[in-house]
Design a protein around this motif. Structure first.
Motif, mmCIF file in Angstrom:
data_model
loop_
_atom_site.group_PDB
_atom_site.id
_atom_site.type_symbol
_atom_site.label_atom_id
_atom_site.label_comp_id
_atom_site.label_asym_id
_atom_site.label_seq_id
_atom_site.Cartn_x
_atom_site.Cartn_y
_atom_site.Cartn_z
ATOM 1 N N ILE A 172 51.048 51.934 34.661
ATOM 2 C CA ILE A 172 49.964 51.993 35.649
ATOM 3 C C ILE A 172 49.733 50.583 36.166
ATOM 4 O O ILE A 172 49.673 49.633 35.384
ATOM 5 C CB ILE A 172 48.657 52.507 35.007
ATOM 6 N N LEU A 173 49.584 50.462 37.482
ATOM 7 C CA LEU A 173 49.151 49.192 38.085
ATOM 8 C C LEU A 173 47.725 49.391 38.548
ATOM 9 O O LEU A 173 47.441 50.312 39.326
ATOM 10 C CB LEU A 173 50.012 48.847 39.291
ATOM 11 N N VAL A 174 46.838 48.562 38.073
ATOM 12 C CA VAL A 174 45.436 48.689 38.476
ATOM 13 C C VAL A 174 44.955 47.344 39.026
ATOM 14 O O VAL A 174 45.441 46.285 38.634
ATOM 15 C CB VAL A 174 44.561 49.216 37.299
ATOM 16 N N GLY A 175 44.041 47.415 39.957
ATOM 17 C CA GLY A 175 43.504 46.199 40.564
ATOM 18 C C GLY A 175 42.895 46.577 41.890
ATOM 19 O O GLY A 175 43.200 47.648 42.433
ATOM 20 N N PRO A 176 42.027 45.717 42.422
ATOM 21 C CA PRO A 176 41.370 46.062 43.685
ATOM 22 C C PRO A 176 42.361 46.167 44.841
ATOM 23 O O PRO A 176 43.495 45.694 44.722
ATOM 24 C CB PRO A 176 40.387 44.897 43.902
ATOM 25 N N PRO A 177 41.922 46.765 45.946
ATOM 26 C CA PRO A 177 42.808 46.842 47.102
ATOM 27 C C PRO A 177 43.210 45.435 47.526
ATOM 28 O O PRO A 177 42.379 44.523 47.489
ATOM 29 C CB PRO A 177 41.950 47.526 48.179
ATOM 30 N N GLY A 178 44.482 45.266 47.852
ATOM 31 C CA GLY A 178 44.948 43.947 48.284
ATOM 32 C C GLY A 178 45.371 43.056 47.128
ATOM 33 O O GLY A 178 45.771 41.909 47.332
ATOM 34 N N ALA A 179 45.337 43.573 45.893
ATOM 35 C CA ALA A 179 45.691 42.741 44.733
ATOM 36 C C ALA A 179 47.197 42.550 44.609
ATOM 37 O O ALA A 179 47.646 41.657 43.888
ATOM 38 C CB ALA A 179 45.139 43.358 43.447
ATOM 39 N N GLY A 180 47.959 43.390 45.297
ATOM 40 C CA GLY A 180 49.427 43.251 45.237
ATOM 41 C C GLY A 180 50.110 44.364 44.458
ATOM 42 O O GLY A 180 51.275 44.231 44.082
ATOM 43 N N GLN A 231 34.152 48.238 52.049
ATOM 44 C CA GLN A 231 33.782 49.519 51.427
ATOM 45 C C GLN A 231 34.767 49.861 50.308
ATOM 46 O O GLN A 231 34.388 50.369 49.257
ATOM 47 C CB GLN A 231 33.800 50.663 52.452
ATOM 48 N N ARG A 232 36.048 49.602 50.571
ATOM 49 C CA ARG A 232 37.074 49.917 49.556
ATOM 50 C C ARG A 232 36.875 49.046 48.317
ATOM 51 O O ARG A 232 37.033 49.509 47.185
ATOM 52 C CB ARG A 232 38.471 49.714 50.140
ATOM 53 N N LEU A 233 36.512 47.798 48.551
ATOM 54 C CA LEU A 233 36.259 46.892 47.434
ATOM 55 C C LEU A 233 35.036 47.360 46.641
ATOM 56 O O LEU A 233 35.021 47.345 45.406
ATOM 57 C CB LEU A 233 36.033 45.485 47.990
ATOM 58 N N GLU A 234 34.020 47.796 47.368
ATOM 59 C CA GLU A 234 32.816 48.320 46.689
ATOM 60 C C GLU A 234 33.162 49.539 45.858
ATOM 61 O O GLU A 234 32.692 49.697 44.734
ATOM 62 C CB GLU A 234 31.749 48.710 47.719
ATOM 63 N N ALA A 235 33.988 50.419 46.431
ATOM 64 C CA ALA A 235 34.394 51.622 45.683
ATOM 65 C C ALA A 235 35.135 51.210 44.412
ATOM 66 O O ALA A 235 34.950 51.806 43.346
ATOM 67 C CB ALA A 235 35.274 52.526 46.559
ATOM 68 N N TYR A 236 35.967 50.179 44.528
ATOM 69 C CA TYR A 236 36.700 49.697 43.345
ATOM 70 C C TYR A 236 35.722 49.237 42.266
ATOM 71 O O TYR A 236 35.810 49.643 41.103
ATOM 72 C CB TYR A 236 37.662 48.556 43.707
ATOM 73 N N ASN A 237 34.777 48.409 42.675
ATOM 74 C CA ASN A 237 33.851 47.846 41.683
ATOM 75 C C ASN A 237 32.929 48.907 41.100
ATOM 76 O O ASN A 237 32.571 48.853 39.925
ATOM 77 C CB ASN A 237 33.049 46.709 42.309
ATOM 78 N N ARG A 238 32.571 49.881 41.917
ATOM 79 C CA ARG A 238 31.643 50.923 41.465
ATOM 80 C C ARG A 238 32.347 51.964 40.589
ATOM 81 O O ARG A 238 31.835 52.345 39.545
ATOM 82 C CB ARG A 238 31.034 51.598 42.706
ATOM 83 N N ASP A 239 33.538 52.428 41.020
ATOM 84 C CA ASP A 239 34.155 53.590 40.367
ATOM 85 C C ASP A 239 35.411 53.280 39.557
ATOM 86 O O ASP A 239 35.737 54.002 38.614
ATOM 87 C CB ASP A 239 34.537 54.649 41.419
ATOM 88 N N THR A 240 36.139 52.260 39.966
ATOM 89 C CA THR A 240 37.470 52.066 39.368
ATOM 90 C C THR A 240 37.480 51.001 38.276
ATOM 91 O O THR A 240 38.244 51.114 37.319
ATOM 92 C CB THR A 240 38.505 51.707 40.461
ATOM 93 N N ALA A 241 36.632 49.987 38.410
ATOM 94 C CA ALA A 241 36.679 48.878 37.444
ATOM 95 C C ALA A 241 36.531 49.383 35.999
ATOM 96 O O ALA A 241 37.110 48.800 35.082
ATOM 97 C CB ALA A 241 35.601 47.849 37.786
ATOM 98 N N VAL A 242 35.830 50.495 35.807
ATOM 99 C CA VAL A 242 35.620 51.031 34.440
ATOM 100 C C VAL A 242 36.909 51.509 33.780
ATOM 101 O O VAL A 242 36.964 51.697 32.574
ATOM 102 C CB VAL A 242 34.635 52.226 34.438
ATOM 103 N N VAL A 243 37.930 51.716 34.613
ATOM 104 C CA VAL A 243 39.207 52.160 34.062
ATOM 105 C C VAL A 243 39.837 51.046 33.198
ATOM 106 O O VAL A 243 40.560 51.321 32.244
ATOM 107 C CB VAL A 243 40.139 52.567 35.248
ATOM 108 N N VAL A 244 39.528 49.793 33.539
ATOM 109 C CA VAL A 244 40.124 48.665 32.816
ATOM 110 C C VAL A 244 39.688 48.658 31.337
ATOM 111 O O VAL A 244 40.547 48.674 30.446
ATOM 112 C CB VAL A 244 39.817 47.328 33.536
ATOM 113 N N PRO A 245 38.360 48.664 31.046
ATOM 114 C CA PRO A 245 37.986 48.717 29.619
ATOM 115 C C PRO A 245 38.452 49.997 28.918
ATOM 116 O O PRO A 245 38.724 49.982 27.712
ATOM 117 C CB PRO A 245 36.450 48.631 29.644
ATOM 118 N N TYR A 246 38.575 51.072 29.685
ATOM 119 C CA TYR A 246 39.079 52.339 29.104
ATOM 120 C C TYR A 246 40.459 52.113 28.494
ATOM 121 O O TYR A 246 40.741 52.526 27.366
ATOM 122 C CB TYR A 246 39.121 53.401 30.216
#
Ligand code: AMP
Length: 198
Positions: A4-12, A149-164
């Motif tokens: 899995i590759l995870v990271g905000p939009p534009g992270a590469g 907006q996409r960055l906000e969605a990342y921080n709100r909904d996706t960032a929690v996947v990292v500690p998971y």
């Protein structure tokens, strides 16, 4: 190899996924690409997803989990895959665990491309300019306002996947602010370390 590759939009993620495809001969499963194809083909999923994507929001878990479930059952994904842009919520991560578990499959690694978010808008403006210069279509959601907006969605909904994934011991953090080549080298060394552990 299942990654899995995870990271905000534009992270590469897309850029690095292309390298991993070439190196391991496994497909890149990008839910963003699959959704854009569905939008272009005006399928029922595409028609539902278009508005949300144009606004920089997240398409429903039900839709994306369905897309991934079908895609990982295809022949070319049998020997592995690189997930790019999925999972993007905790519910998606849990659904993925279930899907893999039901087939006695495991993930090998989760690579987080960690970046300085204040630099991302500049990157995305450049991505749009490069696409334009190359005569390629510019993504509608690479507009700076939608990008926020996409960055906000990342921080709100996706960032929690990292500690998971950190809890499961699968997570490796990669410095995504390095040059593309150095990010690739960092990823290669993490994956080589995995091979050696096996
Ligand atoms: P991406 O190409 O990964 O940046 O995705 C583009 C857009 O597709 C996102 O801004 C979302 O609207 C949608 N999308 C892609 N993957 C997902 C996902 N796993 N869950 C929800 N929406 C997604």
């Amino acid at each position: 190899m299942r990654l899995i590759l995870v990271g905000p939009p534009g992270a590469g993620k897309g850029t690095q996924a292309a390298h991993l495809v070439a190196k391991y001969g496994i497909p890149q499963l990008s839910t963003g690409d699959m959704l854009r194809a569905a939008v272009a083909a005006q399928t029922p999923v595409g028609l539902k997803a278009k508005e949300v994507m144009d606004a920089g929001g997240l398409v429903s878990d039900e839709i994306v989990v369905g897309i991934i479930r079908d895609r990982i059952a295809e022949d070319d994904a049998k020997k592995g895959f690189i997930l790019d842009g999925f999972p993007r919520t905790l519910a998606q991560a849990e659904a993925l665990d279930q899907m893999l578990g039901a087939n006695s499959l495991k993930l090998n690694a989760v690579l987080e491309l960690r970046v300085d978010q204040t630099k991302l808008v500049d990157r995305i403006i450049k991505r749009a300019e490069d696409a334009k210069a190359a005569g390629q279509p510019v993504r509608k959601d690479d507009d700076p306002e939608v990008f926020k907006q996409r960055l906000e969605a990342y921080n709100r909904d996706t960032a929690v996947v990292v500690p998971y994934y950190e809890k499961t011991g699968l997570l490796s953090v990669i410095d995504g602010m390095q040059s593309i080549e150095d990010v690739t080298a960092s990823i290669d060394s993490v994956l080589q370390g995995l091979d050696e552990k096996v």
